[in-house]
Every structure is written in C-alpha cells, then in structure tokens.
Design a protein around this motif. Structure first.
Motif: not given
Length: 336
Positions: A89-90, A95, A237
C-alpha cells in the motif's frame, strides 16, 4: 550472520507484471551494495535466491515482497518484515497521491484516472505538459508524457493497457530545477529517525543519474516538513524499516512550485546508500555518478580512500566487486 538480498525488481514484483531480464542483470551487478548498511553481510543471489544460508540467520532485502518473505520462511531465516499488505500500500503512487491530496500538497489538476474517457477529460483540463504514471513506475520508467490538451492514439493505447489492472496517476509535468530525497528509519514502535537528505540527479527523461551528498545542502523547509508528515503517515499504516521521500522544486506556468512528496520509497534506496557511503568519509562533499549503461567510467579512477581526500574513486571493492556497477564517486573538499 546477516544475508543481503538486493532485489531491485521490487516494483515489478509488486505490480504483478513480468520482470524484464535486464532488471535481473542490474540486480546482480548491485548484489553486494547493501554491505554499505551491513558491512559483514553475505550476498544472496537476487535473481534465483542462490547461496548458502542456515536456519536462524537474518535476511535483509532491498525491499519486502511475497517472494522474499516466502524464501526466508522456506529457509528458516529471520525476516523482520512489516505486514506485506502495508508494504504494498505505502509504496504505491496511489497512496502517495492520496496523501498529497489529504495534506493539500497535490499539484493542480493531478488526479487518479480509472478509464480512457476520464483521462481524455482530465488531460483537456491541464493547460500545459502532463505525465501519466504507472503506480509502480520508478526512475522515469513506466510513464507516458504528453503536451497540453493532446492525447495521441499511442498514448491512448498505452493508458488503456495499464487501466486494465489499476488506475494511473495524471499530473502536470513541471519544468524541474532540482530533486531531493529525505531519509528516515522507522521502528516497529513507530519511532521515526531522520537520517539525512541528498540531492538527486536525473537526465532529461527523468532517469536517475546520480546523487549529491553535502552537509551544506539546503533543502527547503516545506520539503522537510512534508517528508516528516509523509513518514508519520507511513508509520501509522504499520510500516517499519528504511524510508525515503522524494521531492522536487520546479516551475509551472512561470510559477515556482515546491513539491514535498513526489514518491514514497518504503524500502532501501540509492539515496539511503549514498548517505551510508558518505558516513565512511565524514567530511567534504560526495557526488555518486550513475552513468548510462553504455558509458564507461573515466580512466584513472583511484581505489576508495580509507580517509577523506579529493578525487575520483571506485566504490569500495567489498560493495562493488570489480566495479561491476559501472558507477563511480567524486569527492570534493568544498564546492566543485
């Protein structure tokens, strides 16, 4: 013992696409470079994961992917990896784009695009050159550039092929004057340490060509503040490990723009390694040249110095055996 795995196919692995053979060859040329952060580390082949390892030993990769974690599990290695869904995700530009939007830092007209019709309308709204980015592109790769209000058939086909699997990011294309990266280390407890900054060098295509490390380097306060906010968001996160935040200063419609977050690299990076290389010297200024593959390093390069002195040098032999990376370092006592 710590084993080092320089998997420079990190972005390709996460994008789900096939890894070009050339990327594997590049990874092998850089196989020992992580010794800059772990000098006693033993190298694992970054393509076929070959090498002698023993259960209970530690693994340090360039970046965490499912294949790397599975390799560690199958060999019984210690792998202090963040959750893989967090890593995925990051590191995605989806993102970082969303974070820019949330922090009020996004470029005017920048947006996620989900289909070609949406892209046509979005391009028409950008009164100047634009760039369309794959969520897992790196160093100017996997992107398409265009001019104000124009979307050619070739650009349309490229976008259509990408949009089958994921959105793409459309941005105004700045006339870049400088690029930099800000580096952090994040612990599992979400403690964030700022390690330093460096200037990134690129050619006109946006391809990475070198790094300048200079303690006198002045990075705009907006970039440092934005990088800290990005690091905090990444930590929240659940990510931990090395982190680099790329930034730029450029012009758009004759206005200077400071963009604190252009890319988030929740992995090792050459900027992080340049800071480690500088730590071996502790003074002066360092320029790490990354020429095109067909360019030869200048003749007469000296062996890496044990203490600071000006000149042009090969990388330390233990991190770049035989100079196979094709890169070299220039050291200055002051301004070049």
């Amino acid at each position: 013992m710590t084993h080092l795995l320089t998997n420079l196919d990190f972005e390709y692995a996460w994008s789900g696409g096939s890894v070009p053979k050339a990327v594997g060859e590049v990874s092998r040329r850089w196989a020992a470079i992580l010794r800059l952060v772990c000098p006693e580390g033993q190298v694992v082949d970054p393509v076929d994961f070959g090498g002698e390892v023993a259960a209970g030993e530690e693994l340090w990769p360039w970046g965490w992917t499912p294949a790397v974690v599975e390799f560690a599990r199958s060999k019984g290695l210690q792998a202090q990896a963040p959750p893989l869904d967090v890593v995925e995700r990051v590191n995605s530009k989806v993102f970082s784009h969303g974070l820019e939007k949330r922090l009020g830092l996004a470029l005017p007209g920048a947006r996620l695009v989900n289909d070609v019709a949406q892209l046509q309308g979005a391009v028409a709204e950008i009164d100047g050159p634009w760039v369309l980015k794959h969520p897992w592109g790196v160093s100017g790769r996997r992107q398409m550039r265009g001019e104000a209000g124009q979307l050619s058939e070739n650009q349309r086909r490229w976008a259509s092929s990408q949009l089958k699997d994921h959105p793409v990011i459309l941005e105004p294309r700045l006339q870049i004057s400088e690029e930099s990266s800000v580096h952090f280390e994040i612990t599992e407890q979400q403690d964030i340490t700022h390690l330093g900054n460096c200037r990134l060098l690129a050619d006109r295509t946006g391809t990475f060509r070198g790094i300048n490390v200079d303690p006198k380097l002045e990075v705009p306060k907006e970039i440092i503040d934005g990088a800290r906010e990005a690091a905090q968001a990444v930590a929240e996160q659940g990510y931990f490990g090395p982190l680099g935040i790329d930034a730029m200063v450029g012009r758009w419609a004759e206005v200077q723009i400071v963009r604190p977050i252009t890319e988030i690299n929740a992995r090792h990076s050459f900027g992080r390694l340049a800071l480690a290389l500088y730590e071996l010297l502790g003074q002066g200024r360092l320029l790490w040249h990354h020429p095109r593959r067909n360019e030869k390093p200048p003749s007469g390069l000296k062996r890496w110095p044990e203490a600071f002195r000006e000149g042009r040098f090969r990388l330390p032999e233990e991190v770049d055996p035989g100079g196979q990376s094709g890169t070299w370092v220039e050291l200055f006592d002051g301004e070049p």
